[in-house]
Design a protein around this motif. Structure first.
Motif, mmCIF file in Angstrom:
data_model
loop_
_atom_site.group_PDB
_atom_site.id
_atom_site.type_symbol
_atom_site.label_atom_id
_atom_site.label_comp_id
_atom_site.label_asym_id
_atom_site.label_seq_id
_atom_site.Cartn_x
_atom_site.Cartn_y
_atom_site.Cartn_z
ATOM 1 N N GLY A 48 -0.595 7.362 2.747
ATOM 2 C CA GLY A 48 -1.116 8.724 2.381
ATOM 3 C C GLY A 48 -2.393 8.680 1.081
ATOM 4 O O GLY A 48 -2.744 9.797 0.639
ATOM 5 N N PHE A 49 -2.759 7.351 0.924
ATOM 6 C CA PHE A 49 -3.684 7.281 -0.140
ATOM 7 C C PHE A 49 -4.779 6.104 0.340
ATOM 8 O O PHE A 49 -4.451 5.250 0.898
ATOM 9 C CB PHE A 49 -2.970 6.795 -1.630
ATOM 10 C CG PHE A 49 -2.130 7.849 -2.104
ATOM 11 C CD1 PHE A 49 -2.693 9.027 -3.013
ATOM 12 C CD2 PHE A 49 -0.658 7.785 -1.679
ATOM 13 C CE1 PHE A 49 -1.625 9.704 -3.362
ATOM 14 C CE2 PHE A 49 0.240 8.658 -2.177
ATOM 15 C CZ PHE A 49 -0.276 9.800 -3.015
ATOM 16 N N ARG A 66 -11.084 1.445 -7.560
ATOM 17 C CA ARG A 66 -11.166 1.139 -6.068
ATOM 18 C C ARG A 66 -11.479 2.775 -5.643
ATOM 19 O O ARG A 66 -11.386 2.892 -4.456
ATOM 20 C CB ARG A 66 -9.943 0.663 -5.531
ATOM 21 C CG ARG A 66 -9.346 -0.543 -6.109
ATOM 22 C CD ARG A 66 -10.363 -1.810 -6.240
ATOM 23 N NE ARG A 66 -9.903 -2.833 -6.083
ATOM 24 C CZ ARG A 66 -9.209 -3.360 -7.395
ATOM 25 N NH1 ARG A 66 -9.375 -2.773 -8.515
ATOM 26 N NH2 ARG A 66 -8.648 -4.650 -7.389
ATOM 27 N N ARG A 110 -11.014 4.732 4.399
ATOM 28 C CA ARG A 110 -12.194 3.793 4.762
ATOM 29 C C ARG A 110 -13.482 4.643 4.538
ATOM 30 O O ARG A 110 -14.408 3.942 3.878
ATOM 31 C CB ARG A 110 -12.116 3.297 6.220
ATOM 32 C CG ARG A 110 -13.286 2.593 6.867
ATOM 33 C CD ARG A 110 -13.482 1.364 5.969
ATOM 34 N NE ARG A 110 -12.367 0.441 6.013
ATOM 35 C CZ ARG A 110 -11.896 -0.570 7.143
ATOM 36 N NH1 ARG A 110 -12.584 -0.358 8.140
ATOM 37 N NH2 ARG A 110 -10.738 -1.412 6.865
ATOM 38 N N LYS A 160 0.763 -1.229 -0.067
ATOM 39 C CA LYS A 160 0.075 0.096 -0.087
ATOM 40 C C LYS A 160 0.919 1.183 -0.066
ATOM 41 O O LYS A 160 2.035 1.363 0.485
ATOM 42 C CB LYS A 160 -0.916 0.044 1.039
ATOM 43 C CG LYS A 160 -1.983 -0.990 1.268
ATOM 44 C CD LYS A 160 -3.102 -0.736 1.938
ATOM 45 C CE LYS A 160 -4.137 -1.823 1.804
ATOM 46 N NZ LYS A 160 -5.159 -1.888 2.739
ATOM 47 N N LEU A 161 0.404 2.195 -0.658
ATOM 48 C CA LEU A 161 1.037 3.598 -0.636
ATOM 49 C C LEU A 161 0.622 4.461 0.487
ATOM 50 O O LEU A 161 -0.691 4.554 0.491
ATOM 51 C CB LEU A 161 0.914 4.276 -2.093
ATOM 52 C CG LEU A 161 1.469 3.616 -3.202
ATOM 53 C CD1 LEU A 161 0.985 4.593 -4.335
ATOM 54 C CD2 LEU A 161 2.761 3.286 -3.218
HETATM 55 C C1 LIG Z 1 -6.785 3.704 4.662
HETATM 56 C C2 LIG Z 1 -7.075 2.368 4.294
HETATM 57 C C3 LIG Z 1 -6.853 1.346 5.464
HETATM 58 C C4 LIG Z 1 -8.840 2.263 3.878
HETATM 59 O O1 LIG Z 1 -8.779 0.928 3.662
HETATM 60 P P1 LIG Z 1 -10.146 0.244 3.214
HETATM 61 O O2 LIG Z 1 -11.235 1.105 2.872
HETATM 62 O O3 LIG Z 1 -10.402 -0.810 4.090
HETATM 63 O O4 LIG Z 1 -9.785 -0.136 1.735
HETATM 64 P P2 LIG Z 1 -9.098 -1.666 1.424
HETATM 65 O O5 LIG Z 1 -8.054 -1.954 2.362
HETATM 66 O O6 LIG Z 1 -10.456 -2.561 1.508
HETATM 67 O O7 LIG Z 1 -8.542 -1.477 -0.103
HETATM 68 C C5 LIG Z 1 -9.630 -1.732 -1.412
HETATM 69 C C6 LIG Z 1 -8.628 -1.905 -2.473
HETATM 70 O O8 LIG Z 1 -7.822 -0.827 -2.650
HETATM 71 C C7 LIG Z 1 -6.469 -1.008 -2.454
HETATM 72 N N1 LIG Z 1 -5.648 0.189 -1.689
HETATM 73 C C8 LIG Z 1 -6.396 0.762 -0.808
HETATM 74 N N2 LIG Z 1 -5.600 1.825 -0.145
HETATM 75 C C9 LIG Z 1 -4.351 1.402 -0.905
HETATM 76 C C10 LIG Z 1 -3.203 2.182 -1.107
HETATM 77 N N3 LIG Z 1 -2.771 3.263 -0.074
HETATM 78 N N4 LIG Z 1 -2.150 1.720 -1.771
HETATM 79 C C11 LIG Z 1 -2.332 0.845 -2.768
HETATM 80 N N5 LIG Z 1 -3.542 0.261 -2.969
HETATM 81 C C12 LIG Z 1 -4.562 0.583 -1.887
HETATM 82 C C13 LIG Z 1 -6.287 -2.266 -1.614
HETATM 83 O O9 LIG Z 1 -5.109 -3.111 -1.832
HETATM 84 C C14 LIG Z 1 -7.515 -3.056 -2.107
HETATM 85 O O10 LIG Z 1 -7.220 -3.630 -3.362
HETATM 86 P P3 LIG Z 1 -7.881 -5.089 -3.919
HETATM 87 O O11 LIG Z 1 -9.384 -4.725 -4.073
HETATM 88 O O12 LIG Z 1 -7.158 -5.393 -4.907
HETATM 89 O O13 LIG Z 1 -7.606 -5.944 -2.656
HETATM 90 C C15 LIG Z 1 -6.235 2.068 3.003
HETATM 91 O O14 LIG Z 1 -6.560 2.900 2.004
HETATM 92 C C16 LIG Z 1 -4.620 2.199 3.649
HETATM 93 O O15 LIG Z 1 -4.074 1.257 3.952
HETATM 94 N N6 LIG Z 1 -3.858 3.297 3.084
HETATM 95 C C17 LIG Z 1 -2.908 3.385 3.311
HETATM 96 C C18 LIG Z 1 -2.424 3.945 4.893
HETATM 97 C C19 LIG Z 1 -2.863 5.466 5.191
HETATM 98 O O16 LIG Z 1 -2.578 6.392 4.420
HETATM 99 N N7 LIG Z 1 -3.682 5.532 6.181
HETATM 100 C C20 LIG Z 1 -4.150 6.719 6.638
HETATM 101 C C21 LIG Z 1 -5.534 6.680 6.388
HETATM 102 S S1 LIG Z 1 -6.097 8.559 6.910
#
Ligand SMILES: CC(C)(COP(=O)(O)OP(=O)(O)OC[C@H]1O[C@@H](n2cnc3c(N)ncnc32)[C@H](O)[C@@H]1OP(=O)(O)O)[C@@H](O)C(=O)NCCC(=O)NCCS
Length: 375
Positions: free
Chosen positions: A253-254, A304, A257, A250-251
């Motif tokens: 900052g992107f 996504r 939820r 995961k990257l």
């Molecule tokens: C914030 C976060 C946990 C939200 O997660 P979520 O809504 O539950 O989304 P999911 O983890 O179910 O991801 C959905 C899809 O997008 C992808 N995805 C989500 N965030 C991503 C990211 N930052 N980079 C790459 N891929 C990402 C997941 O791999 C998943 O792919 P798939 O469908 O092929 O399995 C997640 O986007 C993340 O881990 N981001 C990076 C950490 C971050 O910046 N956190 C601060 C949040 S304010």
């Protein structure tokens, strides 16, 4: 007996009603007490927005002057807290230090029910705790607060030991306003659960800080800094990001939820960074990385709806105002004190103790062999 429905992590469960904030993920809006948080952050001071969150309306001049007075009163740490600050082990985390020092204030006047006066006192203390700890770690005596400066400017002054520039003050103010409050997140929920037992405001805030300390909640901006440091230069960005996404990582900052469109906080912070760009070339790398990351996320994860989240530009702002990355989560905590305390007060005004249920998945005596007698 039929088992009640449940949702792991309480996802989708409504735990309370609130008038404090609305996180509108579909439309990319964050609302504080009826106002757009992004607009508030660009046009109002930190103390004005504090007043709004605590009282439900923006202050007139007299109300603001009174609040500013109260903020300045809270900047003096009691002797016993200063002693604790000096004696805590050097390797204790800053979040642990804030939690411990705030706890040491419990005896002063933090009795039930929580009040706005208590909220101001607790909030105004946190930057002083952080800056004093930094000074003691460096073997110095902490500076005295500058009462001509507001809450945010005084924080920068205490940390950097010099007057901050107007752009630095504005940038950190925008950050602090946008991170003050964000609906029913884990730490806010924790603070309301504790308040619902009619415990005092300081105990509720200490619990919230414990929740914020966890890497799943408060830790992402420093991860973004590590990512940008690792990328190092614009030329390396495309290959670095491609390798991560190919590797299914995961990257930082992107994605978000709740926000399935641009996070409004990241937009406002980005706008702010543009004013700092002249002062900090590091931002050029951040813009470039964002552009490439969005393009590659769209290619590797089509449909996504992954956009820049608040942490990406939070990291850029905090770095641009020269805060070290170990102060990112503590600074987030200093601003979130406002949202926690507003929620604690709201909880106390129409309280019902939180008492959810759990589904027991162990065995019951009828299915178990009788234990052999011990006699
Ligand atoms: C914030 C976060 C946990 C939200 O997660 P979520 O809504 O539950 O989304 P999911 O983890 O179910 O991801 C959905 C899809 O997008 C992808 N995805 C989500 N965030 C991503 C990211 N930052 N980079 C790459 N891929 C990402 C997941 O791999 C998943 O792919 P798939 O469908 O092929 O399995 C997640 O986007 C993340 O881990 N981001 C990076 C950490 C971050 O910046 N956190 C601060 C949040 S304010």
């Amino acid at each position: 007996m039929t088992a009640p429905e449940w949702s792991k992590g309480l996802e989708g469960v409504v735990a309370t009603d609130t008038k404090i904030s609305l996180v509108d993920g579909q439309n990319g809006r964050l609302i504080y007490r009826g106002y757009d948080a992004k607009e508030l952050s660009l046009a109002y001071t930190f103390e004005e927005v504090c007043f709004l969150l605590w009282n439900g309306h923006l202050p007139d001049q007299n109300e603001l002057a009174e609040l500013s007075q109260q903020f300045r009163k809270g900047r003096e740490l009691p002797e016993h807290t200063r002693k604790i600050l000096k004696e805590l082990p050097q390797d204790m985390s800053m979040m642990g230090v804030i939690r411990t020092c705030l706890s040491s204030l419990e005896n002063t006047f933090f009795s039930w029910p929580p009040t706005i006066e208590q909220a101001v006192a607790a909030t105004s203390t946190v930057p002083v705790i952080i800056a004093s700890r930094m000074a003691y770690l460096a073997g110095k005596e902490p500076l005295k607060s500058d009462d001509s400066l507001d809450h945010v400017a005084n924080y920068l002054y205490l940390i950097h030991e010099k007057q901050p520039s107007e752009t630095q003050i504005k940038a950190l103010t925008v950050y602090c306003i946008l991170t003050m409050e964000h609906g029913m997140n884990a730490s806010t929920f924790a603070s309301r659960v504790i308040a619902s037992t009619e415990s005092d405001l300081i105990s509720s805030v200490a619990g919230a800080i414990g929740a914020m300390k966890g890497p799943l909640h408060g830790g992402a901006p420093s991860e973004v800094t590590h990512m940008l440091n690792d990328i190092g230069s614009k030329e390396r960005a495309e290959a670095w990001i491609t390798a991560k996404l190919e590797n299914k990582e995961k990257l930082m900052g992107f994605g978000h939820r709740v926000y399935k469109t641009t996070d409004p906080r990241s937009e406002a912070l980005k706008e702010m960074t543009k004013q700092l760009a002249g002062e900090n070339s590091w931002l050029d790398l951040a813009y470039h990385v964002e552009e490439i990351a969005l393009r590659l996320l769209d290619y590797y994860k089509p449909g996504r709806r992954l956009y820049t989240n608040v942490e990406f530009y939070a990291a850029a702002i905090l770095k641009a105002v020269e805060l070290p990355s170990e102060l990112f989560t503590p600074t987030f905590t200093a601003s979130r004190m406002v949202g926690w305390t507003a929620n604690i007060i709201e909880q106390s005004q129409d309280n019902r103790i939180f008492r959810p249920q759990s589904i027991y998945t162990g065995s019951v005596p009828e299915n178990k062999e009788k234990p052999a007698s011990r006699l």
